[in-house]
Enzyme design. Structure first.
Site, PDB file in Angstrom:
ATOM      1  CG  ASP A  77      -5.373   0.313  84.564  1.00 56.34           C
ATOM      2  OD1 ASP A  77      -5.103  -0.033  83.291  1.00 56.34           O
ATOM      3  OD2 ASP A  77      -6.165  -0.259  85.358  1.00 56.34           O
ATOM      4  CG  LEU A  78      -5.099   7.565  81.159  1.00 57.78           C
ATOM      5  CD1 LEU A  78      -5.726   8.115  82.329  1.00 57.78           C
ATOM      6  CD2 LEU A  78      -4.319   8.519  80.439  1.00 57.78           C
TER       7      LEU A  78
END
Length: 240
Positions: A77-78
């Site tokens: 989930d960057l």
């Protein structure tokens, strides 16, 4: 697991509390907020070198997670809001709420947990396939956003036009049409060197977020390339 990993560009977990009705983690305080604020809020601005340094540090953190821990860790989930900035504007990757551990010998796993729209790799969103190459894709999108200040969910992107395609169509002749206006002054100050380095950054970002996972570069290569671009930029601006 997160308390055991050690890297200067990962958020430090100081302690945690786990009770029946209350669960919390105590994290190191980051006085400069997150990258999203610096890219999209009024009265905040970053120059080329600051943006490059932040992305080098994020790449270093992901390289560590993918290649230097005993098992590969995929962040999953960057995005800019998960990149926190300390008092010296150093980057720290945070929010491991949906991170995944790859088992020994595994290069891919499956999940039904979805990441943030616009940043997650196609194979993740459509089939739930998680691998380190998915983080590479997300990094590429964040890298594009960092130097264009356009979110992948911007209203100008619909149908066939995406952030990636928009930038790809601009190279190399129309780079100034997509680069953040706040750093165009630096282009004028340092001329060819800055424009050449920005072109290299954009090409690297595009190589990170190609559709096919197998064709994406590794975070080791990304980190090495960004450091080379930084050296080129510093040498060129020093001469200029």
């Amino acid at each position: 697991m997160l308390r055991n990993i050690r890297h200067q560009n990962l958020i430090k977990i100081i302690s945690f509390c786990s009770q029946i009705d209350f669960k919390a983690m105590i994290l190191e305080y980051m006085p400069n907020g997150n990258l999203d604020k610096w890219l999209h809020s009024p009265n905040f601005s970053l120059n080329i070198l600051q943006r490059l340094n932040i992305m080098i540090e994020v790449a270093s953190a992901l390289e560590y997670l993918h290649h230097s821990y005993e098992v590969p860790i995929v962040h999953c989930d960057l995005e800019p809001s998960n990149i926190l900035l300390d008092h010296e504007m150093g980057a720290h990757v945070a929010d491991f709420g949906i991170a995944k551990l790859l088992g020994a010998g595994d290069s891919i796993t499956e999940t039904i947990t979805l990441a943030t729209i616009g940043y997650m790799a196609p194979e993740y969103g459509m089939e739930g396939f998680v691998s380190t190459r998915g983080d590479v894709y997300s990094f590429g999108i964040v890298l594009l956003e960092t130097f264009t200040t356009r979110k992948p969910t911007d209203e100008i992107f619909d149908g066939e036009m995406s952030l990636r395609q928009w930038v790809a169509n601009s190279l190399p002749e129309s780079l100034v049409d997509v680069v953040d206006a706040n750093i165009l002054g630096t282009l004028e100050d340092h001329g060819f060197v800055s424009k050449d380095c920005l072109t290299l950054i954009m090409r690297l970002a595009l190589a990170c977020c190609v559709e096919s996972p197998e064709e994406r570069t590794s975070m080791q290569e990304v980190a090495a390339t960004l450091n080379k671009i930084k050296i080129k930029f510093l040498k060129g601006t020093a001469v200029g």
